[in-house]
Write a protein that holds these residues in place. Structure first.
Motif, PDB file in Angstrom:
ATOM      1  N   SER A   1      14.335   4.620 -12.681  1.00 53.25           N
ATOM      2  CA  SER A   1      13.672   4.396 -12.253  1.00 53.25           C
ATOM      3  C   SER A   1      14.380   2.120 -11.723  1.00 53.25           C
ATOM      4  N   LEU A   2      15.663   1.618 -12.325  1.00 47.83           N
ATOM      5  CA  LEU A   2      15.434  -0.300 -11.727  1.00 47.83           C
ATOM      6  C   LEU A   2      16.189   0.757 -10.071  1.00 47.83           C
ATOM      7  N   SER A   3      17.215   1.864  -9.639  1.00 43.87           N
ATOM      8  CA  SER A   3      18.018   1.687  -8.683  1.00 43.87           C
ATOM      9  C   SER A   3      16.997   2.066  -8.093  1.00 43.87           C
ATOM     10  N   ILE A   4      15.753   3.182  -8.136  1.00 45.41           N
ATOM     11  CA  ILE A   4      14.834   3.239  -7.079  1.00 45.41           C
ATOM     12  C   ILE A   4      14.206   2.257  -6.387  1.00 45.41           C
ATOM     13  N   ARG A   5      13.429   1.380  -7.305  1.00 47.15           N
ATOM     14  CA  ARG A   5      12.877   0.080  -7.313  1.00 47.15           C
ATOM     15  C   ARG A   5      13.922  -0.362  -6.096  1.00 47.15           C
ATOM     16  N   ASN A   6      14.801  -1.224  -6.646  1.00 47.64           N
ATOM     17  CA  ASN A   6      15.772  -1.598  -5.455  1.00 47.64           C
ATOM     18  C   ASN A   6      16.092  -1.097  -4.616  1.00 47.64           C
ATOM     19  N   VAL A   7      16.195   0.653  -3.995  1.00 51.34           N
ATOM     20  CA  VAL A   7      16.710   1.006  -2.680  1.00 51.34           C
ATOM     21  C   VAL A   7      15.172   0.732  -1.991  1.00 51.34           C
ATOM     22  N   LEU A   8      14.024   0.970  -2.796  1.00 52.12           N
ATOM     23  CA  LEU A   8      13.093   0.920  -2.194  1.00 52.12           C
ATOM     24  C   LEU A   8      12.312  -0.728  -1.207  1.00 52.12           C
ATOM     25  N   PHE A   9      12.633  -1.517  -2.714  1.00 51.84           N
ATOM     26  CA  PHE A   9      12.237  -2.328  -2.064  1.00 51.84           C
ATOM     27  C   PHE A   9      13.095  -3.217  -0.679  1.00 51.84           C
ATOM     28  N   THR A  10      14.643  -2.617  -0.956  1.00 52.93           N
ATOM     29  CA  THR A  10      15.382  -2.895   0.054  1.00 52.93           C
ATOM     30  C   THR A  10      14.926  -2.462   1.217  1.00 52.93           C
ATOM     31  N   LEU A  11      14.225  -0.795   1.535  1.00 53.40           N
ATOM     32  CA  LEU A  11      14.122  -0.194   2.998  1.00 53.40           C
ATOM     33  C   LEU A  11      12.633  -1.381   3.204  1.00 53.40           C
ATOM     34  N   ILE A  12      12.015  -1.687   2.685  1.00 50.70           N
ATOM     35  CA  ILE A  12      10.598  -2.496   2.712  1.00 50.70           C
ATOM     36  C   ILE A  12      11.451  -4.180   3.281  1.00 50.70           C
ATOM     37  N   ASP A  13      11.583  -4.735   2.715  1.00 51.31           N
ATOM     38  CA  ASP A  13      12.645  -6.215   3.979  1.00 51.31           C
ATOM     39  C   ASP A  13      13.461  -5.272   4.857  1.00 51.31           C
TER      40      ASP A  13
ATOM     41  N   LEU B   1       5.367   2.286 -10.076  1.00 49.95           N
ATOM     42  CA  LEU B   1       6.558   1.429  -9.982  1.00 49.95           C
ATOM     43  C   LEU B   1       7.166   0.519  -8.826  1.00 49.95           C
ATOM     44  N   TRP B   2       6.628   0.829  -7.676  1.00 44.47           N
ATOM     45  CA  TRP B   2       6.710  -0.692  -6.476  1.00 44.47           C
ATOM     46  C   TRP B   2       5.281  -2.128  -6.791  1.00 44.47           C
TER      47      TRP B   2
ATOM     48  N   ILE C   1       1.309  -1.370   0.017  1.00 43.27           N
ATOM     49  CA  ILE C   1       0.417  -0.052  -0.147  1.00 43.27           C
ATOM     50  C   ILE C   1       0.892   1.322  -0.072  1.00 43.27           C
ATOM     51  N   VAL C   2       0.605   2.002  -0.686  1.00 42.52           N
ATOM     52  CA  VAL C   2       1.246   3.158  -0.840  1.00 42.52           C
ATOM     53  C   VAL C   2       0.243   4.340  -0.407  1.00 42.52           C
TER      54      VAL C   2
END
Length: 262
Positions: A121-133, A166-167, A14-15
């Motif tokens: 976009s790929l970099s942002i996506r990877n950072v977001l997934f890392t933070l969520i994890d 993106l997410w 959820i955003v």
């Protein structure tokens, strides 16, 4: 179970987009009670197993409140300076109240090019997934201090939609200062809340679309455009009144009215 409750409960990613006027008091300063309420709701949703991101407006209005210079808020360069000041106030408020709930916050500031460039976009996506994890709540805002006209996203309704896209989110919740979309100005006594809509063109043609707020860059039109963008991804949009205490949690329990666009 109502449509709002059903949409929230079945969504794992959820955003939550929060408007400027939700986060500030009448003097343009950080509304501590609202931040406390948001932190409590985020924690409750997180404990339900939800993965969450926040797209937050409010840097400009927090900057105005900090300097108490309202007369220059329409000057572009001064407004960018206000955003630089206000962003500190904004992220500190999120950090303060999320920390009280044993949650952590991270700040991400973006421009339109970050979404247009595939590498970024790929970099942002990877950072977001890392933070969520790691169990961290990303707090995302437009980088208003550096965003020139060609780099500007323009409003955080669009930024919320871009982030959800993106997410690959399941749901975008928009918290504003009214309970959703009305058939006419909610200031009018006969205005009726539209609780759900799937045909967004028909909805647009059947309602009165007013102007944006003094500080917010969005309005009904930007919300409809965001919902249209997400419709092709099967991501519904829920609009709730962020000034109402525990609005999201109450919506889960069918105790809060709002609008769902799908």
């Amino acid at each position: 179970m109502g449509r709002l409750s059903e949409a929230i409960l079945k969504s794992d990613k959820i955003v939550i987009k929060i408007g400027s006027n939700v986060l500030s008091d009448d003097n343009g300063r950080v509304n501590e009670l609202i931040f406390k309420d948001i932190a409590e709701q985020v924690t409750e949703l997180y404990n339900m197993g939800k993965k969450l991101m926040i797209v937050s407006s409010g840097a400009g209005i927090c900057g105005v409140g900090e300097l108490n210079k309202w007369d220059r808020r329409r000057d572009l360069n001064y407004r960018q300076a206000l955003c630089a000041i206000g962003q500190v106030e904004l992220i500190n408020a999120y950090k303060k109240y999320l920390n009280k709930m044993d949650m952590k916050a991270a700040q991400i500031l973006l421009t339109r090019n970050d979404f247009k460039d595939s590498g970024r976009s790929l970099s942002i996506r990877n950072v977001l997934f890392t933070l969520i994890d790691e169990g961290v709540i990303p707090i995302i805002n437009e980088n208003d201090t550096v965003a020139t006209e060609e780099l500007k996203i323009g409003d955080n309704d669009t930024l919320g939609a871009l982030t959800a896209e993106l997410w690959n989110a399941n749901l975008l919740i928009m918290l504003g200062q009214i309970s959703g979309i009305y058939d006419k100005s909610p200031d009018k006594t006969d205005a009726k809340l539209i609780k759900e809509a799937s045909d967004l063109d028909e909805l647009r043609n059947s309602i009165e679309i007013g102007d944006r707020s003094d500080f917010g860059s969005g309005g009904v039109e930007t919300k409809l455009s965001a919902a249209e963008r997400l419709k092709s991804h099967n991501i519904p949009v829920i609009l709730l009144n962020g000034k109402h205490e525990h609005a999201i949690i109450k919506a889960i329990n069918d105790k809060e009215d709002g609008t769902i666009l799908y």
